[in-house]
Design a protein around this motif. Sequence first.
Motif, short mmCIF file in Angstrom:
data_model
loop_
_atom_site.label_atom_id
_atom_site.label_comp_id
_atom_site.label_asym_id
_atom_site.label_seq_id
_atom_site.Cartn_x
_atom_site.Cartn_y
_atom_site.Cartn_z
N PRO A 1 124.07 41.76 -33.03
CA PRO A 1 125.25 40.95 -32.70
C PRO A 1 125.27 39.67 -33.53
N MET A 2 126.46 39.16 -33.78
CA MET A 2 126.62 38.02 -34.69
C MET A 2 126.08 36.71 -34.13
N VAL A 3 125.64 36.72 -32.88
CA VAL A 3 125.05 35.52 -32.29
C VAL A 3 123.54 35.48 -32.51
N PHE A 4 123.02 36.40 -33.27
CA PHE A 4 121.59 36.44 -33.59
C PHE A 4 121.16 35.09 -34.14
N SER A 5 119.96 34.65 -33.79
CA SER A 5 119.50 33.31 -34.16
C SER A 5 118.25 33.36 -35.03
N LYS A 6 117.90 32.22 -35.60
CA LYS A 6 116.67 32.14 -36.38
C LYS A 6 115.45 32.39 -35.51
N ALA A 7 115.50 31.95 -34.25
CA ALA A 7 114.39 32.24 -33.33
C ALA A 7 114.24 33.75 -33.13
N ASN B 1 122.99 46.62 -32.38
CA ASN B 1 124.26 46.90 -31.73
C ASN B 1 125.41 46.15 -32.40
N ASN B 2 125.94 46.76 -33.46
CA ASN B 2 127.06 46.13 -34.16
C ASN B 2 128.37 46.31 -33.41
N VAL B 3 128.34 46.96 -32.25
CA VAL B 3 129.54 47.09 -31.41
C VAL B 3 129.78 45.78 -30.67
N ALA B 4 128.73 45.24 -30.06
CA ALA B 4 128.85 43.97 -29.34
C ALA B 4 128.83 42.82 -30.35
N HIS B 5 129.87 42.76 -31.12
CA HIS B 5 129.91 41.93 -32.33
C HIS B 5 129.68 40.45 -32.04
N VAL B 6 130.38 39.92 -31.05
CA VAL B 6 130.26 38.49 -30.74
C VAL B 6 129.28 38.25 -29.60
N GLY B 7 128.45 39.24 -29.32
CA GLY B 7 127.47 39.14 -28.25
C GLY B 7 127.91 39.95 -27.04
N HIS B 8 126.97 40.61 -26.41
CA HIS B 8 127.27 41.41 -25.24
C HIS B 8 127.97 40.57 -24.16
N CYS B 9 129.01 41.13 -23.59
CA CYS B 9 129.67 40.55 -22.41
C CYS B 9 130.06 39.09 -22.62
N HIS B 10 130.59 38.79 -23.79
CA HIS B 10 131.00 37.41 -24.05
C HIS B 10 132.07 37.00 -23.03
N SER B 11 131.89 35.85 -22.41
CA SER B 11 132.74 35.44 -21.29
C SER B 11 134.21 35.36 -21.67
N LYS B 12 134.52 34.88 -22.88
CA LYS B 12 135.93 34.76 -23.29
C LYS B 12 136.56 36.13 -23.48
N VAL B 13 135.80 37.07 -24.04
CA VAL B 13 136.32 38.41 -24.26
C VAL B 13 136.52 39.12 -22.92
N VAL B 14 135.55 39.01 -22.04
CA VAL B 14 135.65 39.63 -20.72
C VAL B 14 136.84 39.06 -19.95
N GLU B 15 137.00 37.76 -20.00
CA GLU B 15 138.09 37.11 -19.27
C GLU B 15 139.45 37.53 -19.81
N ALA B 16 139.55 37.67 -21.15
CA ALA B 16 140.83 38.08 -21.75
C ALA B 16 141.23 39.46 -21.26
N GLY B 17 140.27 40.39 -21.23
CA GLY B 17 140.56 41.73 -20.74
C GLY B 17 140.92 41.74 -19.27
N TYR B 18 140.19 40.97 -18.48
CA TYR B 18 140.42 40.89 -17.03
C TYR B 18 141.79 40.32 -16.73
N GLU B 19 142.15 39.23 -17.37
CA GLU B 19 143.44 38.57 -17.09
C GLU B 19 144.60 39.49 -17.49
N ARG C 1 122.50 45.88 -17.78
CA ARG C 1 123.33 44.72 -18.07
C ARG C 1 122.93 44.16 -19.43
N ALA C 2 123.78 43.29 -19.95
CA ALA C 2 123.50 42.69 -21.26
C ALA C 2 124.22 41.35 -21.37
N LYS C 3 123.67 40.49 -22.22
CA LYS C 3 124.28 39.19 -22.48
C LYS C 3 123.83 38.70 -23.84
N GLY C 4 124.82 38.30 -24.65
CA GLY C 4 124.48 37.80 -25.97
C GLY C 4 123.81 38.86 -26.81
#
Length: 459
Positions: free
Chosen positions: A416-422, A53-71, A34-37
């Motif tokens: 992924p583009m959600v990478f942080s300073k931490a 992982n430049n494929v999971a561009h906006v973060g792994h399993c982003h809820s909005k992306v997953v929901e769009a595909g599901y709906e 599994r993956a997240k962010g």
Amino acid sequence: MEQLPKDETIALRNKYIGKPCQLFFGQDPIKIVRAKGQYMYDEKDEAYLDCINNVAHVGHCHSKVVEAGYEQMKLLSTNNRFLHDNIVICAKRLVETMPEKLNTCFFVNSGSEANDLAIRLSQIHTGNKDIITLEGAYHGHLTSMIDISHYKFSLPGGIGQKDHVHVASSPCTYRGKYNTLNHKLEDICDLYTEEVREICENIVNKKGTGVCAYISESMLCCGGQIIPPPNYFKKVYAHVRAHGGLCIADEVQVGFGRVGTHWWAFQLQDVVPDIVTIGKPMGNGHPVAAVITTADIAESFRKTGVSYFNTYGGNPVSCAIANAVLDVIKEEDLMGNAIEVGNYLFQECLKLKNRHSSIGDVRGVGLFLGLDIVKNREKRTADPEAASFIVAQMKEKRILLSVDGSKNNVIKMKPPMVFSKANVDEVVSMLDRILEQLEQTSPLSRDTDKIPNGVERKV
């Protein structure tokens, strides 16, 4: 479905999956369940920080992306020969990020397909066949793409260079044919672009035809995280067009705002390609890609009378997901994050370079960065063994990096583009420890046991 034990998964893979199919960390692969962010989790639920992982561009399993595909999947999943809103909305939104003349879309399933179609469009529009590609280039796994991917066809077991393919030197100012050890920085661009001009002239003089196309990633990934010198593309495009060719910008790995300041990396050099290919980040892990070109080039294709049909390219589900990715990039200001975190990553890696002679060069833009690992900084002698060792040790500390480049000595970061300073602090801190230990030991004595324990993980 119940998870198999890791050893059983490996056994089944060895039995049923083709042996050439490569795994990350092939000698000791990670089983990700599994993956997240920016994190991926193995079968023991241990978190790995994903820096590649430049494929999971906006973060792994982003809820909005997953929901769009599901709906959308609940409503309709069919091919693109039926009229549907999602494909035209997605096309409109993509075109709006491009220079004005790039106004026509073709949808496909992958970056390989996108580049294949780009070459086909170029051949039809110009009537020519000869392609100029770059040393170290990789443009996809289709037969037509292996033909123009020096990264693949030049291998000992590769197919070799075809007669219609011409390879220009990689425009690397650090390690390339023309570099800052031997040339003034202000001269390097002209040296590289003059080589392309000579290739164009040779095609015309020897074959009596013009150039079909010049294709290049806007920043070279497999070639070693290379940022072409300023004005490189502007001068190359002028030479290619003067000899009848089209200019293709491959944005499959570097597009969708990864550079931060622009949607597309070619915009860093103030050029307008004739064709742009996009993929990977577009679906955040879902197979969707596109070719964006001019109305004139698309019209040349139409005049052939051969229609273009791609069963799944641009289907309603794929386009719903792509539209959600575009939404997330804007709503979460991920381009702004790429600037802020990318600049921080670059500066922290420069500090690493100042502390460790194993780092010969730090290069990058936004969330795209490479560390060139060397044995001797003055001579810039590549050290692929050290680079592989560093990646292996980082993996043991559950931080995922990879190695590439013509000498297999460049550590790549395309998180992924959600990478942080931490996240940057964690990566740099661990690299610092490993590099310190590396530089205190001989290659023969390098061992996992001698690497300090990792910093505390905060997931």
